[in-house]
Enzyme design. Structure first.
Site, PDB file in Angstrom:
ATOM      1  N   SER A 245       0.836  -1.194   0.000  1.00  0.00           N
ATOM      2  CA  SER A 245       0.000   0.000   0.000  1.00  0.00           C
ATOM      3  C   SER A 245       0.880   1.257   0.000  1.00  0.00           C
ATOM      4  CB  SER A 245      -0.976  -0.035   1.175  1.00  0.00           C
ATOM      5  OG  SER A 245      -2.071   0.814   0.925  1.00  0.00           O
TER       6      SER A 245
ATOM      7  N   ASP B  68      -9.851  -5.882  -3.742  1.00  0.00           N
ATOM      8  CA  ASP B  68      -9.429  -4.669  -3.039  1.00  0.00           C
ATOM      9  C   ASP B  68     -10.189  -3.463  -3.581  1.00  0.00           C
ATOM     10  OD1 ASP B  68      -8.123  -2.674  -1.680  1.00  0.00           O
ATOM     11  OD2 ASP B  68      -6.179  -2.972  -2.657  1.00  0.00           O
TER      12      ASP B  68
ATOM     13  N   HIS C 182      -6.702  -6.291  -0.224  1.00  0.00           N
ATOM     14  CA  HIS C 182      -5.599  -5.369   0.034  1.00  0.00           C
ATOM     15  C   HIS C 182      -4.413  -6.054   0.707  1.00  0.00           C
ATOM     16  CE1 HIS C 182      -4.351  -1.186   0.006  1.00  0.00           C
ATOM     17  NE2 HIS C 182      -3.944  -1.285   1.255  1.00  0.00           N
TER      18      HIS C 182
END
Length: 507
Positions: free
Chosen positions: A200, A434, A487
């Protein structure tokens, strides 16, 4: 196996969604040369000289509260970033003979690597289903030597008297100095193949830290490449808005949502894409793409999502959602459409439903215990970094986050990634489940990026796609879509993630 740090992950997701707004537009082509480490005799007197001794016994983790069985070889402690701050580290050597050394960089920004150690890819795991520490059979130490850092300074167990580290430049300097300190403790790792893998917001850390390492004349290391998991790569419109309709269509094809209403939704999105001029951008999402920058429209998106959510869900039908969310905020529209079928939808993994309790977090409770901190040699954690809920609070430092996101952050695709690919491998992994970082937006951003003399990928994903996803791999840059993860890919499908690493990055 679904191993999550629950509250902390929820916190990570919220703050990483916000940071997307801080990324600027990019529509330029780059052809630059990477700045290489200087190994000339003029700088040889500055080179880090590894000390010839075994790993420091004082940093060896001898026990962990509540862990039963034989504890694997683990080390933790502090690495000096400068005279008034140190970063907390955890190191786990590979359980096999491995030439690979991976540094894992958590996202946020402001979320500690210690969280990733216990919840994503370390040899010890704590999860909702297993609140006491136990062996993780899918640990990355099965194939690599692993280092986790609580960085930037102000994160997790890191300690010192300095102000928070809030800029990329300072964080990069701290990382380089901390890695030097680490190599002094573990000199045998200097010759290993070094990879930085960020998740991320960690994509921003990994790319910038790689460039900082390669620009440091005193480090004679075997750097090999960068891995980016669910990476934040583009401005808000590109990452989340323009391709939202494609993301929704893909989720529908996977069978998670809209099985009986996909045609209606598709028609509504088609109208909205035309009104917002997104269709002209999507027409450029071709393989290969024409060799000039992809133009995109710009809009000011409302932040009153809670109000729009209440309005959209009143009546609970698709038409009401499209009527309530007017304009070009197709990301929020997609989010609320999912709520119609799953009132407990969690945006970091849209396959989860109301049976999942995101607020039951045994990991944060565990890390805040004094006996655990003592076992991890984390007793030096500064009280200045400790909230009323403990060092980790909800898993991330939100004060630090707010300071970092107040700075303008440039997409790593503008300059850094193209430069890195001239000599090193860069590999992206995205999850179809995600909704925080849309894989479709990342792919659009990559098609608008020039690396090694060509803009975008030339081979079409459609020609490679299987039920599991697809991989594009050209000119030292790879992009993999996995249909099985959201994610936090390492905790959702560790075997797939290992295959991604071994097939596209590690060599």
């Amino acid at each position: 196996m679904l191993s999550l740090f629950l509250k902390s992950l929820f916190a990570i997701i919220i703050i990483e969604l916000t940071i997307i707004h801080a990324l600027p537009t990019y529509t330029v082509h780059w052809k630059c040369s990477i700045q290489q480490a200087n190994t000339s005799s003029a700088s040889s007197n500055q080179t880090v000289q590894p000390r010839q001794h075994a790993a420091p016994s004082s940093d060896r983790i001898k026990s962990l509260p509540e862990f039963k069985g034989s504890l694997p070889e683990l080390y933790s402690g502090y690495l000096e970033a400068n005279s008034d701050k140190s970063l907390f580290y955890t190191y786990a050597p590979a359980v096999v003979d491995s030439e690979t050394f991976i540094v894992w960089l958590q996202g946020g920004p402001g979320c500690a690597g210690t969280l990733g150690f216990f919840s994503e890819n370390g040899p010890i795991e704590i999860s909702q289903s297993s609140p006491s520490p136990s062996l993780n059979p899918e640990s990355w130490t099965n194939f690599a030597n692993m280092l986790w850092l609580d960085q930037p300074f102000g994160t997790g167990y890191s300690q010192g008297q300095a102000a928070y580290t809030t800029t990329i430049e300072e964080a990069s300097s701290d990382f380089v100095n901390a890695l030097k300190s680490f190599y002094q403790k573990f000199p045998h790792l200097m010759k290993k193949k070094l990879y930085l893998v960020g998740e991320s917001y960690g994509s921003i850390w990994s790319a910038n830290f790689a460039e900082a390492l390669l620009s440091e004349p005193s480090l004679n290391i075997n750097f090999m490449g960068v891995g980016i998991v669910s990476g934040l790569t583009a401005d808000y419109e590109t990452q989340e808005q323009i391709t939202a309709s494609i993301w929704v269509e893909h989720i529908s094809k996977l069978g998670y949502y809209f099985n009986n209403t996909s045609s209606t939704i598709s028609e509504e999105f088609k109208k909205r894409n035309k009104e917002c001029q997104y269709d002209s951008v999507l027409n450029r999402l071709t393989f290969p793409t024409e060799q000039y920058p992809i133009w995109r429209p710009e809009y000011n998106f409302s932040t009153s999502t809670s109000l729009r959510k209440r309005e959209a869900l009143d009546g609970e039908d698709i038409g009401n959602v499209f009527n309530s969310i007017s304009g070009c905020d197709l990301y929020s529209l997609s989010n609320f459409l999912l709520y119609l079928e799953n009132s407990c939808v969690i945006t970091y993994d849209v396959s989860l439903d109301c049976s999942f309790n995101e607020y039951n977090d045994p990991l944060i409770t565990y890390l805040n215990r004094e006996d655990v901190r003592s076992s991890l040699h984390a007793t030096k954690a500064s009280t200045a970094l400790t909230s009323g809920e403990g060092v980790f609070a909800d898993g991330c430092n939100f004060d630090l986050y707010k300071k970092i996101v107040s700075n303008n952050v440039e997409s790593v695709l503008v300059e850094i990634i193209p430069r890195l690919t001239e000599k090193y491998k860069v590999s992206f992994l995205a999850g179809a489940l995600d909704l925080q970082i849309l894989w479709t937006g990342t792919l659009l951003a990559l098609q608008n990026t020039t690396w090694n003399g060509w803009q975008g990928f030339t081979q079409s994903p459609g020609s490679l796609e299987t039920t599991n996803g697809f991989t594009l791999d050209e000119r030292n840059l790879a992009f993999t879509l996995s249909n099985s993860v959201g994610h936090m890919a390492p905790s959702k499908d560790p075997q797939m993630v290992r295959e991604w690493l071994e097939n596209t990055l590690l060599y």
